[in-house]
Design an enzyme around this catalytic site. Structure first.
Site, PDB file in Angstrom:
ATOM      1  N   ASP A 414       0.826  -1.205   0.000  1.00  0.00           N
ATOM      2  CA  ASP A 414       0.000   0.000   0.000  1.00  0.00           C
ATOM      3  C   ASP A 414       0.862   1.258   0.000  1.00  0.00           C
ATOM      4  O   ASP A 414       1.930   1.312   0.603  1.00  0.00           O
ATOM      5  CB  ASP A 414      -0.885  -0.017   1.251  1.00  0.00           C
ATOM      6  CG  ASP A 414      -1.802   1.183   1.344  1.00  0.00           C
ATOM      7  OD1 ASP A 414      -2.660   1.327   0.462  1.00  0.00           O
ATOM      8  OD2 ASP A 414      -1.638   1.973   2.287  1.00  0.00           O
ATOM      9  N   GLU A 467       1.153  -0.475  -5.106  1.00  0.00           N
ATOM     10  CA  GLU A 467       0.165   0.566  -5.345  1.00  0.00           C
ATOM     11  C   GLU A 467       0.965   1.869  -5.446  1.00  0.00           C
ATOM     12  O   GLU A 467       1.292   2.498  -4.440  1.00  0.00           O
ATOM     13  CB  GLU A 467      -0.854   0.660  -4.207  1.00  0.00           C
ATOM     14  CG  GLU A 467      -1.989   1.615  -4.545  1.00  0.00           C
ATOM     15  CD  GLU A 467      -2.440   2.469  -3.370  1.00  0.00           C
ATOM     16  OE1 GLU A 467      -3.462   3.158  -3.520  1.00  0.00           O
ATOM     17  OE2 GLU A 467      -1.793   2.475  -2.327  1.00  0.00           O
TER      18      GLU A 467
END
Length: 745
Positions: A414, A467
């Site tokens: 993330d 990401e």
């Protein structure tokens, strides 16, 4: 008593002795042995020889709870302590100060160097047997602490009783406590440099209390017998790059819920357990044609509203839905049913909750002291100090942990962009340039490279997905080629352009066709995953279905056509839950998806369409074999802005695996639309999002179309076809009469 011993005893009573084992426990003393115990809750203590059964009363030498016995014995011997408490109760235990360290000098050396890949096997809490005695070992990194103690349900949460020792200058504190069992609650009591007492959960705990409670639990991680050997053996041999990857992104707490018998329940419903999810989610995903489940973070986190992205227990699967064994069962069942499991993982930041990593030993241990590097001001969280060896070790070992202990198939990392840039979401003056004056976080770059290099050293065919929302180069290039070493990257640029395009009224799309064609300018620069993720259906952005303009029918048609284009575009696929049946409202993390919508015909038909589209993808090598190279894609026409129509070819490794896509992004149908044809052959419509069974108007090409010798779109041949409104159709050329692709060009 020697003065230095008396001094150490006083330090121990005050809780300031960094090596309490030096005075507590049994020690040789001038031809005899001395046993010392410190326990403020005991009125009387007796030493019992385990082998002979002989007992030796201890003298209470200090009213604060210090006991001592000098025993005439030539050698040290195994013993137990019989405590009589101040209220008259009695219990017998082995002395925790009678055991050698369970963490070696080599372990601490590797940890301090940042290279102990399985440090979770040493730090944290581990049930083990030492010298025939069962108990639990504890080890924690807190280099600036004046004292660290294990506190828990077994010692009245009193930090004076189980004081730990620091191992040399490593900053690691250690203690073995006999008699503990799975389920016992514990934390660490830490006396900071300023003398404050912090009560912290174990950073390496495998299990924790169910939020809002925050204690760690003693847990046996060898409590499950796996059955996925065949899956793991196959995974080890087969890279995913030329395989279908169709990911169903799921938040476990809100996929489905059941009635909650608790009368104080906020909503009247509760999430499913890991085992219930195994019974319902796995067969659903398999039937729908997904290859992988990607789970929003399942690591322990205190705040439901963070969706799991503010982690306090990096090594603990959240207890909201069950035990670690229950989650292993879930992963095992996924593998049994041919589904891979990807976990969202958050090494970019951590929350400031008092029981977590923040200022763990009273100093900025896991984070930076300077807020310009150590805080995400926008998120209200701390940034990891990637320049510190032990912090990198904590994170790298954590990544391996999920592969080692839970057999997962990938991690989606993330917020990588927030790690790469020192000025991420910071104004001038709120960040510190790197040593060269730039904004790149060089320490984070090296951490990511170390992370991916280490993971792929042990697990060469898992997925490490970034990401990453910027144009940082070579995110998915190997480290030895100057890349970050990820296997895949979320295509955030495509997602933003695509959603902007399909959200606008169709009359304006002709002015913005570049939004759906520009992505092919950079599609081969990384190994991309096309994502329609959870972030795009919250915070006022509307659900996928509700983003579509037009009336009720047009919304469904528009979404079907858009998903058809999504499936034809190069790149692996990801769709967030609810999108597959047309969730009308935005995702709400506290509530179940609106499964009752499947009782309405258009939602049911959309659901059927997505299942058929997914299975079509799985069965067509042209759609997944060459995702990251221009050999797998060819435009037929991307310039018909007036009609908002694009057409292109997808190709597999075998040139005969070829499909033609035609996508119409307006409500206008066309009866005689000509496109260039790559081969002089017959073309058959094999997929159409406008079929009546999917809720469409059933404009179909129900007969094979023979190519005509009419040059069009740069091709020598062309075909004329019907194009339905707001739809994607797919044609298959008959390649059986060709021996090689150069027959017609």
């Amino acid at each position: 008593m020697r003065s230095e011993t008396a001094s150490l005893i006083e330090l121990t009573i005050q809780g300031l002795n960094k090596n309490p084992h030096a005075v507590l426990g049994m020690h040789s003393l001038d031809g005899a042995v001395v046993v010392r115990v410190f326990n403020p809750h005991s009125q009387k203590v007796t030493v019992r020889d385990v082998h002979s059964g002989r007992c030796y009363p201890m003298e209470k030498t200090d009213e604060r709870g210090f006991f001592e016995a000098v025993i005439e014995a030539p050698d040290l011997f195994a013993y137990q302590l019989v405590h009589t408490t101040t209220d008259g109760a009695s219990y017998t235990v082995y002395d925790p100060y009678a055991f050698l360290p369970t963490v070696s000098d080599y372990d601490t050396y590797l940890f301090n160097q940042g290279n102990h890949h399985r440090i979770y096997e040493k730090l944290g809490c581990h049930l083990r047997e030492v010298n025939g005695v069962k108990g639990a070992s504890f080890a924690v990194w807190a280099p600036s602490a004046q004292r660290v103690s294990v506190v828990g349900s077994f010692n009245q949460w009193d930090g004076r009783i189980h004081q730990m020792r620091m191992l040399g200058s490593s900053g690691v504190w250690e203690l073995f406590i006999p008699g503990l069992a799975p389920g016992d609650l514990y934390k660490y009591e830490i006396k900071t440099p300023s003398g404050e007492l912090y009560i912290k959960a174990d950073p390496f705990a495998f299990y924790a209390e169910k939020p809002p409670q925050t204690a760690s639990r003693v847990y046996d991680m060898d409590d499950y017998q796996w059955h996925d050997e065949e899956w793991l053996a196959k995974r080890a041999k087969e890279p995913v790059y030329d395989k279908p990857v169709n990911i169903y992104e799921v938040h476990l707490g809100s996929w489905q819920q059941e009635p909650d018998p608790d009368p104080d329940s906020e909503t009247g419903f509760r999430p499913l357990s890991y085992r219930q999810l195994a019974e319902r989610l796995i067969p659903y995903a398999k039937k729908m044609g997904y290859t992988h489940l990607e789970l929003l973070p399942v690591m322990e986190h205190p705040y439901d509203g963070s969706w799991g992205y503010q982690v306090t227990g990096y090594y603990a699967v959240t207890s909201r839905y069950g035990t670690p064994a229950d989650f292993k069962y879930f992963v095992d069942k996924c593998h049994e049913n041919g589904l891979g499991v990807i976990l969202d993982w958050v090494p970019a930041h951590f929350p400031k909750d008092g029981h977590g990593l923040a200022r763990f030993d009273g100093t900025a241990l896991y984070e930076h002291e300077d807020k310009r590097k150590g805080e995400h001001l926008e998120w209200g969280t701390h940034v990891f100090n990637y320049g510190r060896h032990e912090v990198r070790n904590f994170l790298v070992a954590n990544a391996l942990f999920w592969f080692d202990k839970y057999h997962v198939d990938g991690l989606r990392v993330d917020a990588v962009a927030s790690m790469l840039y020192l000025d991420y979401c910071r104004k001038p003056g709120e960040w510190i340039p790197n040593e060269y004056g730039g904004r790149e976080n060089l320490e984070a770059v090296e951490f990511l490279r170390q992370l991916n290099t280490t993971v792929y050293r042990y697990y060469p065919n898992v997925m490490m997905i970034a990401e990453e929302s910027t144009a940082w180069p070579k995110v998915t290039a190997p480290v030895h080629e100057g890349g970050l070493g990820f296997s895949h990257k979320w295509n955030m640029g495509w997602m933003n352009d695509f959603l902007r395009y399909v959200s606008m009224d169709s009359v304006y799309r002709k002015y913005h066709q570049n939004l759906i064609t520009f992505s092919l300018m950079y599609a081969w620069s990384e190994n991309f995953i096309l994502v329609l993720s959870h972030d795009e259906v919250v915070h006022g952005k509307k659900s996928l279905l509700d983003k579509m303009p037009g009336d009720y029918w047009q919304k469904f048609a528009g979404l079907r056509g858009a998903l058809g284009y999504f499936m034809g575009h190069p790149g692996k696929k990801l769709l967030f839950m609810g999108g597959e049946f047309g969730q009308f409202i935005e995702w709400k993390y506290k509530e179940s998806l609106d499964w009752h919508l499947l009782g309405y015909p258009m939602h049911e038909k959309l659901h059927d369409y997505v299942a058929d589209l997914n299975h079509f993808y799985l069965n067509e090598p042209a759609l997944y074999q060459i995702d990251s190279h221009y050999d797998g894609f060819e435009w037929i026409d991307c310039s018909d802005t007036e009609h908002s129509i694009v057409s292109f070819i997808r190709k597999g490794k075998d040139w005969r695996d070829m499909l033609v896509f035609v996508c119409n992004f307006t409500p206008a149908a066309h009866d005689n639309y000509r496109i260039g044809a790559p081969l002089d052959t017959v073309y058959t419509e094999v997929f159409n999002s406008d079929l009546e069974q999917y809720g469409g108007s059933h404009v179909v090409n129900d007969r094979p179309m023979k190519a005509e010798p009419v040059p069009w779109h740069g091709k020598s041949w062309s075909i004329v076809l019907k194009i339905p409104p707001l739809a994607t159709i797919v044609l298959r050329p008959d390649t059986s009469k060709f021996r090689n692709p150069s027959v017609e060009q």
